[in-house]
Design an enzyme around this catalytic site. Structure first.
Site, mmCIF file in Angstrom:
data_model
loop_
_atom_site.group_PDB
_atom_site.id
_atom_site.type_symbol
_atom_site.label_atom_id
_atom_site.label_comp_id
_atom_site.label_asym_id
_atom_site.label_seq_id
_atom_site.Cartn_x
_atom_site.Cartn_y
_atom_site.Cartn_z
ATOM 1 N N ALA A 1 -8.849 2.346 -10.863
ATOM 2 C CA ALA A 1 -9.068 2.970 -11.870
ATOM 3 C C ALA A 1 -10.259 4.179 -11.618
ATOM 4 C CB ALA A 1 -9.069 2.603 -13.474
ATOM 5 N N ASN B 1 -2.158 -1.171 -11.506
ATOM 6 C CA ASN B 1 -1.960 0.868 -10.657
ATOM 7 C C ASN B 1 -2.256 0.501 -9.369
ATOM 8 O OD1 ASN B 1 -2.061 4.200 -11.068
ATOM 9 N ND2 ASN B 1 -4.260 3.004 -10.577
ATOM 10 N N TYR C 1 6.960 1.436 0.546
ATOM 11 C CA TYR C 1 6.341 1.826 -0.385
ATOM 12 C C TYR C 1 7.432 1.362 -1.820
ATOM 13 C CZ TYR C 1 3.845 5.033 -3.638
ATOM 14 O OH TYR C 1 3.506 5.699 -5.531
ATOM 15 N N LYS D 1 7.562 -0.385 -4.878
ATOM 16 C CA LYS D 1 7.406 0.059 -5.887
ATOM 17 C C LYS D 1 9.171 0.248 -7.083
ATOM 18 C CE LYS D 1 4.068 2.386 -6.648
ATOM 19 N NZ LYS D 1 2.746 2.203 -6.812
ATOM 20 N N ILE E 1 2.461 13.811 -8.403
ATOM 21 C CA ILE E 1 1.320 13.971 -9.421
ATOM 22 C C ILE E 1 0.310 14.585 -8.886
ATOM 23 C CG2 ILE E 1 -0.281 12.715 -11.268
ATOM 24 C CD1 ILE E 1 2.915 12.567 -12.218
HETATM 25 P P1 NAI Z 1 -5.242 7.369 -5.509
HETATM 26 O O1 NAI Z 1 -5.532 6.781 -3.840
HETATM 27 O O2 NAI Z 1 -5.863 8.499 -5.895
HETATM 28 O O3 NAI Z 1 -6.260 5.255 -6.307
HETATM 29 C C1 NAI Z 1 -6.213 4.509 -5.363
HETATM 30 C C2 NAI Z 1 -6.456 3.105 -6.547
HETATM 31 O O4 NAI Z 1 -6.075 2.726 -6.028
HETATM 32 C C3 NAI Z 1 -8.169 3.004 -6.332
HETATM 33 O O5 NAI Z 1 -9.150 3.360 -7.153
HETATM 34 C C4 NAI Z 1 -8.199 2.110 -5.373
HETATM 35 O O6 NAI Z 1 -9.530 2.104 -4.850
HETATM 36 C C5 NAI Z 1 -7.289 1.309 -5.762
HETATM 37 N N1 NAI Z 1 -6.780 0.639 -4.653
HETATM 38 C C6 NAI Z 1 -6.442 1.351 -3.576
HETATM 39 N N2 NAI Z 1 -6.475 -0.684 -3.029
HETATM 40 C C7 NAI Z 1 -6.155 -1.293 -3.710
HETATM 41 C C8 NAI Z 1 -6.375 -3.095 -3.788
HETATM 42 N N3 NAI Z 1 -5.755 -3.576 -2.199
HETATM 43 N N4 NAI Z 1 -7.465 -3.875 -4.691
HETATM 44 C C9 NAI Z 1 -7.647 -2.867 -6.218
HETATM 45 N N5 NAI Z 1 -7.205 -1.371 -5.809
HETATM 46 C C10 NAI Z 1 -7.064 -0.780 -4.727
HETATM 47 O O7 NAI Z 1 -3.536 6.518 -6.030
HETATM 48 P P2 NAI Z 1 -2.979 7.326 -7.175
HETATM 49 O O8 NAI Z 1 -2.559 8.917 -6.524
HETATM 50 O O9 NAI Z 1 -4.230 7.953 -8.302
HETATM 51 O O10 NAI Z 1 -2.231 6.011 -7.661
HETATM 52 C C11 NAI Z 1 -2.728 5.754 -8.685
HETATM 53 C C12 NAI Z 1 -1.116 4.449 -8.451
HETATM 54 O O11 NAI Z 1 0.071 5.415 -8.784
HETATM 55 C C13 NAI Z 1 -0.010 3.854 -6.698
HETATM 56 O O12 NAI Z 1 0.207 2.856 -7.350
HETATM 57 C C14 NAI Z 1 0.604 5.337 -6.734
HETATM 58 O O13 NAI Z 1 1.591 4.849 -5.865
HETATM 59 C C15 NAI Z 1 1.409 5.711 -8.077
HETATM 60 N N6 NAI Z 1 2.168 6.652 -8.142
HETATM 61 C C16 NAI Z 1 1.319 7.901 -7.620
HETATM 62 C C17 NAI Z 1 2.207 9.337 -8.017
HETATM 63 C C18 NAI Z 1 1.260 10.802 -7.662
HETATM 64 O O14 NAI Z 1 1.993 11.640 -7.098
HETATM 65 N N7 NAI Z 1 -0.076 10.573 -7.058
HETATM 66 C C19 NAI Z 1 3.394 9.896 -7.316
HETATM 67 C C20 NAI Z 1 4.155 7.960 -7.857
HETATM 68 C C21 NAI Z 1 3.383 6.991 -8.307
#
Ligand code: NAI
Length: 258
Positions: free
Chosen positions: A24, A101, A166, A170, A199
């Protein structure tokens, strides 16, 4: 009453609840944390290697008048997750909501995808959700209440070229969600998944221009989703109003996966 009025016009209320949200420090997880904090929830959030953004997020969340703490923790590491969850319970007392998340991508066609690419994505996205669920499992069982919200993806339903790792992770999260819903239902714990489409976040900003255009063209609503679109759905699933929904997958994708 005063609180509900003070919190604004939203129909959902999370005052007095504590939410643990992974990943987050930015993006969708941050959007969910902000929404939950607006609704009155205290927030313990995890991030990995994102200290600067985590500090900014803590400041933004604290400004909403709730208790907030950030924890640096790799969700793929069960021992680290266990220690973090113990620290959170010591600090916050009861945990009511878990949002899995945290996620990463390592997009490549299978021909180019290495074993390490596959393992890394499965470890963070799928095993991370399993680890966090395992760490809070007994806590939720003993309290006889809990909400688990897993952030999956529409590619976990439909698959996607270039995302075998991925999409598999998922899809696994959807099966994990349904299994947990069956295991913990009798303890009044619900587990649901949200499947976002495209998103606007750092993750999608990093996509090649062509791939971004193709994704946008495939959306009937003709716009990318915003983190608030996912946060509103998460708020509903965390609220009392959703207490009879479990094992469900809600697509929030502007119609992309119709
Ligand atoms: P982002 O890359 O902006 O943020 C990812 C977050 O996960 C960051 O806070 C990071 O510190 C944390 N993180 C990464 N690896 C980690 C680990 N090993 N341990 C703990 N924290 C960790 O990603 P976004 O776009 O906000 O995505 C969030 C979630 O939503 C993900 O699971 C992604 O797969 C999912 N998602 C995103 C979509 C999009 O279009 N952005 C579409 C569908 C799903």
């Amino acid at each position: 009453m005063l609180f509900a009025e003070h919190r604004g016009r939203s129909m959902f209320e999370l005052t007095g609840k504590t939410a643990v949200i992974t990943g987050a420090s930015r993006g969708i997880g941050k959007g969910i944390a902000l929404k939950f904090a607006e609704l009155g929830a205290n927030i313990a959030f995890l991030h990995f290697n994102d200290g600067e953004k985590a500090e900014e997020t803590v400041a933004e969340l604290s400004a909403k008048g709730v208790k907030v703490k950030a924890y640096e923790c790799n969700v793929a590491d069960l021992a680290a997750a266990q220690k973090t969850v113990e620290d959170i319970i010591t600090e916050f007392g009861e945990v009511h909501i878990l949002v899995n998340n945290a996620g990463i991508v390592r997009d490549k066609l299978i021909l180019a995808m290495t074993e390490a690419d596959f393992d890394a994505v499965i470890s963070v996205n799928l095993k991370g959700a399993f680890n966090m669920t395992k760490c809070l499992y007994q806590h939720f069982m003993k309290k006889r209440r809990g909400r688990i919200i897993n952030i999956s993806s529409i590619v976990g339903i439909n698959g996607n070229a270039g995302q075998a790792n991925y999409a598999s992770a998922k899809a696994g999260m959807i099966a994990l969600t349904k299994s947990v819903a069956k295991e913990l239902g009798s303890r009044n714990v619900t587990a649901n998944a949200i499947a976002p489409g495209f998103i606007k976040t750092d993750m999608t900003d990093a996509m090649p221009e062509k791939a971004r255009e193709a994704a946008l063209n495939a959306i009937p609503l003709k716009r990318p989703g915003m983190v608030e679109d996912i946060a509103n759905t998460a708020a509903f699933l965390a609220s009392d109003e959703a207490s009879y929904i479990t094992g469900e997958v809600i697509k929030v994708d502007g119609g992309m996966a119709i």
